[in-house]
Design a protein around this motif. Structure first.
Motif, short mmCIF file in Angstrom:
data_model
loop_
_atom_site.label_atom_id
_atom_site.label_comp_id
_atom_site.label_asym_id
_atom_site.label_seq_id
_atom_site.Cartn_x
_atom_site.Cartn_y
_atom_site.Cartn_z
N ARG A 111 -10.86 2.41 -14.67
CA ARG A 111 -11.77 3.18 -15.51
C ARG A 111 -11.78 4.63 -15.04
NH1 ARG A 111 -11.25 -0.90 -17.80
NH2 ARG A 111 -12.82 -2.41 -18.51
N TRP A 112 -11.93 5.57 -15.97
CA TRP A 112 -12.12 6.98 -15.66
C TRP A 112 -13.40 7.45 -16.34
CZ3 TRP A 112 -6.98 10.23 -16.25
CH2 TRP A 112 -6.00 9.71 -15.39
N ALA A 113 -14.28 8.06 -15.58
CA ALA A 113 -15.46 8.69 -16.16
C ALA A 113 -15.19 10.19 -16.28
CB ALA A 113 -16.68 8.45 -15.28
N THR A 114 -15.30 10.71 -17.51
CA THR A 114 -15.11 12.14 -17.79
C THR A 114 -16.10 12.53 -18.88
OG1 THR A 114 -13.52 11.84 -19.58
CG2 THR A 114 -12.63 11.84 -17.34
N PHE A 115 -16.15 13.81 -19.22
CA PHE A 115 -16.98 14.22 -20.34
C PHE A 115 -16.43 13.66 -21.65
CE2 PHE A 115 -18.20 17.96 -17.56
CZ PHE A 115 -19.50 17.50 -17.34
N GLU A 116 -15.15 13.30 -21.68
CA GLU A 116 -14.57 12.68 -22.86
C GLU A 116 -14.95 11.21 -22.99
OE1 GLU A 116 -13.01 14.16 -25.22
OE2 GLU A 116 -11.77 15.82 -24.49
N THR A 147 -16.47 3.74 -20.95
CA THR A 147 -16.56 2.59 -21.84
C THR A 147 -15.18 2.20 -22.36
OG1 THR A 147 -18.76 3.32 -22.51
CG2 THR A 147 -17.67 1.70 -23.93
N VAL A 148 -14.95 0.90 -22.48
CA VAL A 148 -13.66 0.40 -22.98
C VAL A 148 -13.42 0.90 -24.40
CG1 VAL A 148 -12.37 -1.67 -23.60
CG2 VAL A 148 -13.76 -1.64 -21.52
N GLY A 149 -12.27 1.50 -24.62
CA GLY A 149 -11.88 1.93 -25.96
C GLY A 149 -12.72 3.03 -26.56
N ALA A 150 -13.40 3.84 -25.71
CA ALA A 150 -14.30 4.87 -26.25
C ALA A 150 -13.98 6.26 -25.71
CB ALA A 150 -15.75 4.50 -25.92
N GLY A 151 -12.77 6.48 -25.27
CA GLY A 151 -12.41 7.77 -24.72
C GLY A 151 -11.88 8.73 -25.76
N GLY A 152 -12.21 10.02 -25.62
CA GLY A 152 -11.64 11.06 -26.47
C GLY A 152 -11.95 10.90 -27.94
N MET A 153 -13.19 10.55 -28.29
CA MET A 153 -13.52 10.28 -29.69
C MET A 153 -13.92 11.53 -30.46
SD MET A 153 -15.65 6.71 -29.11
CE MET A 153 -15.88 6.42 -30.86
N GLU A 154 -14.28 12.61 -29.74
CA GLU A 154 -14.77 13.80 -30.43
C GLU A 154 -13.62 14.64 -30.99
OE1 GLU A 154 -17.84 15.99 -28.34
OE2 GLU A 154 -18.20 14.27 -27.03
N ASN A 155 -13.95 15.49 -31.96
CA ASN A 155 -13.00 16.44 -32.57
C ASN A 155 -11.74 15.72 -33.06
OD1 ASN A 155 -12.35 19.13 -33.34
ND2 ASN A 155 -11.05 19.35 -31.53
N GLN A 156 -11.96 14.55 -33.65
CA GLN A 156 -10.87 13.74 -34.18
C GLN A 156 -9.79 13.51 -33.10
OE1 GLN A 156 -9.38 14.96 -38.00
NE2 GLN A 156 -11.43 15.46 -38.77
N THR A 157 -10.25 13.24 -31.90
CA THR A 157 -9.45 12.91 -30.71
C THR A 157 -8.69 14.11 -30.14
OG1 THR A 157 -7.33 12.26 -31.74
CG2 THR A 157 -9.09 10.59 -31.65
N ALA A 158 -8.89 15.31 -30.68
CA ALA A 158 -8.09 16.47 -30.26
C ALA A 158 -8.84 17.31 -29.22
CB ALA A 158 -7.72 17.33 -31.46
N LYS A 159 -8.96 16.77 -28.00
CA LYS A 159 -9.57 17.50 -26.88
C LYS A 159 -10.89 18.12 -27.31
CE LYS A 159 -8.58 20.53 -23.01
NZ LYS A 159 -7.54 21.16 -22.18
N GLY A 160 -11.87 17.29 -27.48
CA GLY A 160 -13.14 17.78 -28.01
C GLY A 160 -14.24 18.01 -26.99
N HIS A 161 -14.04 17.55 -25.73
CA HIS A 161 -15.18 17.64 -24.79
C HIS A 161 -14.65 17.61 -23.35
CE1 HIS A 161 -19.66 16.32 -24.20
NE2 HIS A 161 -19.28 17.24 -23.32
N ALA A 162 -13.81 18.55 -23.01
CA ALA A 162 -13.17 18.54 -21.69
C ALA A 162 -14.09 19.05 -20.58
CB ALA A 162 -11.90 19.39 -21.71
N PHE A 163 -15.08 19.85 -20.93
CA PHE A 163 -15.95 20.46 -19.90
C PHE A 163 -17.36 20.62 -20.45
CE2 PHE A 163 -14.37 23.98 -22.44
CZ PHE A 163 -15.51 24.77 -22.62
N GLU A 164 -18.26 20.94 -19.53
CA GLU A 164 -19.63 21.30 -19.88
C GLU A 164 -20.11 22.38 -18.91
OE1 GLU A 164 -22.41 18.11 -20.06
OE2 GLU A 164 -21.39 17.07 -21.72
N PRO A 165 -21.08 23.19 -19.32
CA PRO A 165 -21.74 24.08 -18.36
C PRO A 165 -22.76 23.29 -17.56
CG PRO A 165 -22.73 24.36 -20.51
CD PRO A 165 -21.59 23.38 -20.69
N ILE A 166 -23.12 23.83 -16.40
CA ILE A 166 -24.26 23.29 -15.66
C ILE A 166 -25.24 24.44 -15.46
CG2 ILE A 166 -25.07 22.04 -13.64
CD1 ILE A 166 -22.32 21.03 -13.13
#
Length: 396
Positions: free
Chosen positions: A32-37, A42-61
């Motif tokens: 398993r990999w935990a990322t902002f994506e 979760t199984v089968g739930a990675g990279g779902m944003e922006n139609q799978t085209a790198k939609g959530h690679a980072f966040e501010p803190i």
């Protein structure tokens, strides 16, 4: 010839790794990999944003915000942590705090400034690689210490700076498993700093921790006091107190640079289990590490690790420092006729005309910090909480 030797050593190391865990072995563990994506891995739930085209690679803190990197239930092993940030200034790397909690505990097993945890003392990030940490180009942070958990794991990063961090990227790689060895230990990390050590009192790299475990090693940062000039700071011996040790330790070294495998002074070098990443007598900053992987240090009841705050200089230079009112205490002198202990018997005083002309070792006071890594048979260690951000960044 040199290249052949290096290739041979690399081959031996690769063979050793295969002997421990052959690459061809199949396992029922679940990667398993935990990322902002996929923050929950979760199984089968990675990279779902922006139609799978790198939609959530980072966040501010934002300043004061806590960001959860991992929050998982069940049994497993964290195997790798990678992250990078847009602000890699010394103050920010000390202001960001990383905490790790095992098995639902409310007390962190790991609590340290982000940079120091990843082996970056004084906030000076540079390209390096050793057995546990790396920064391939001086722009990222990698940790590959295995961290088992039985009921769950939670990892957070808190921005304790007074300003926002614009970009934060990460992934936490782990395996979910159905079994762990009965003797699998929990990973811990403790950071502490003394801006000015007490004269003739050893610096605690790791305060006393109780339980069964393994001392994995330490990353030490040092800022020498200006009043000692360019005198040598590293005569202090590392002492490790095990189990029933009282006043005297079971394990004792011969000097600071000796502890990390060098000798006769200290320059910059980076090796697999030992190294010195900063050696700058102009800025008065030093940083060194030692990992007890080929020479494991186990304890059955308790452990404490210290380093003496001792330096050395020529007799006349030490005399001048005393004359100038600087804080120091001579303890020994090495000269052409031998070695004289100044704390036993009735030796001459330093200002005596018959005091030998030689190398004088003396207690001194410095700004020390240490990040100690260890395993323990329980998810909490009972050590003091991490110092506040003001204390951490002072002088940076």
């Amino acid at each position: 010839m040199k290249q052949n030797i290096i290739l041979f050593l690399c081959t031996l190391y690769s063979a050793a790794l295969l002997a421990q865990e052959p690459l061809y072995r199949m396992s029922t563990d679940k990667p398993r990999w935990a990322t902002f994506e996929n923050p929950k891995a979760t199984v089968g739930a990675g990279g779902m944003e922006n139609q799978t085209a790198k939609g959530h690679a980072f966040e501010p803190i934002k300043a004061g915000e806590v960001k959860t990197l991992l929050n998982v239930n069940g049994m497993g092993i964290v195997q790798r942590i990678w992250l990078t940030v847009s602000d890699r200034s010394p103050a920010m790397l000390r202001s960001l705090r990383i905490d790790m909690y095992w098995d639902g505990s409310s007390q962190p097993a790991v609590s340290a400034p982000l940079g120091d945890f990843f082996g970056i003392s004084h906030g000076q990030i540079m390209p390096f690689e050793n057995a546990l940490f790396s920064s391939p180009e001086g722009r990222s942070f990698n940790c590959r210490i295995p961290m088992p958990f039985r009921k769950g794991a939670r990892i957070t990063v808190t921005n304790e700076a007074s300003k926002d961090l614009d970009l934060f990227f990460y992934d936490v790689d782990f395996q979910l498993t159905t079994t762990l060895p009965a003797d699998a230990l929990y990973f811990h990390c403790h950071w502490r700093r003394e801006h000015k050590t007490q004269l003739a009192v050893d610096f605690n790299m790791l305060p006393e921790v109780k339980g069964k475990g393994r001392f994995l090693g330490v990353n030490v940062g040092l800022i020498t006091a200006p009043e000692y000039g360019k005198s040598w700071w590293g005569e202090g011996e590392v002492k490790i107190y095990l189990d029933g040790d009282g006043q005297f330790p079971t394990i004792v070294g011969t000097g600071a640079e000796d502890y990390i495998g060098s000798g006769w002074g200290l320059g910059k070098f980076i090796q697999w289990h030992q190294g010195c990443t900063i050696a700058n007598d102009s800025t008065r900053q030093w940083s060194f590490y030692r990992f007890h992987i080929p020479d494991p240090i186990y304890f059955q009841q308790k452990l404490r690790a210290t380093i003496q705050v001792i330096g050395g200089y020529s007799r006349d230079q030490v005399r001048q420092m005393i004359k100038d009112g600087h804080s120091l205490k001579p303890i020994s002198v090495a000269y052409d006729k031998g070695f004289m202990k100044l704390l036993e018997g009735n030796p001459p005083t330093l200002d005596s005309p018959n005091f030998p002309d030689g190398w004088v070792n003396f207690y001194r006071q410095e700004d020390y910090c240490a990040t100690a890594y260890f395993y323990l048979d329980k998810p909490v260690n009972g050590l003091p909480a991490l110092a506040g951000v003001g204390d951490r960044v002072k002088g940076m």
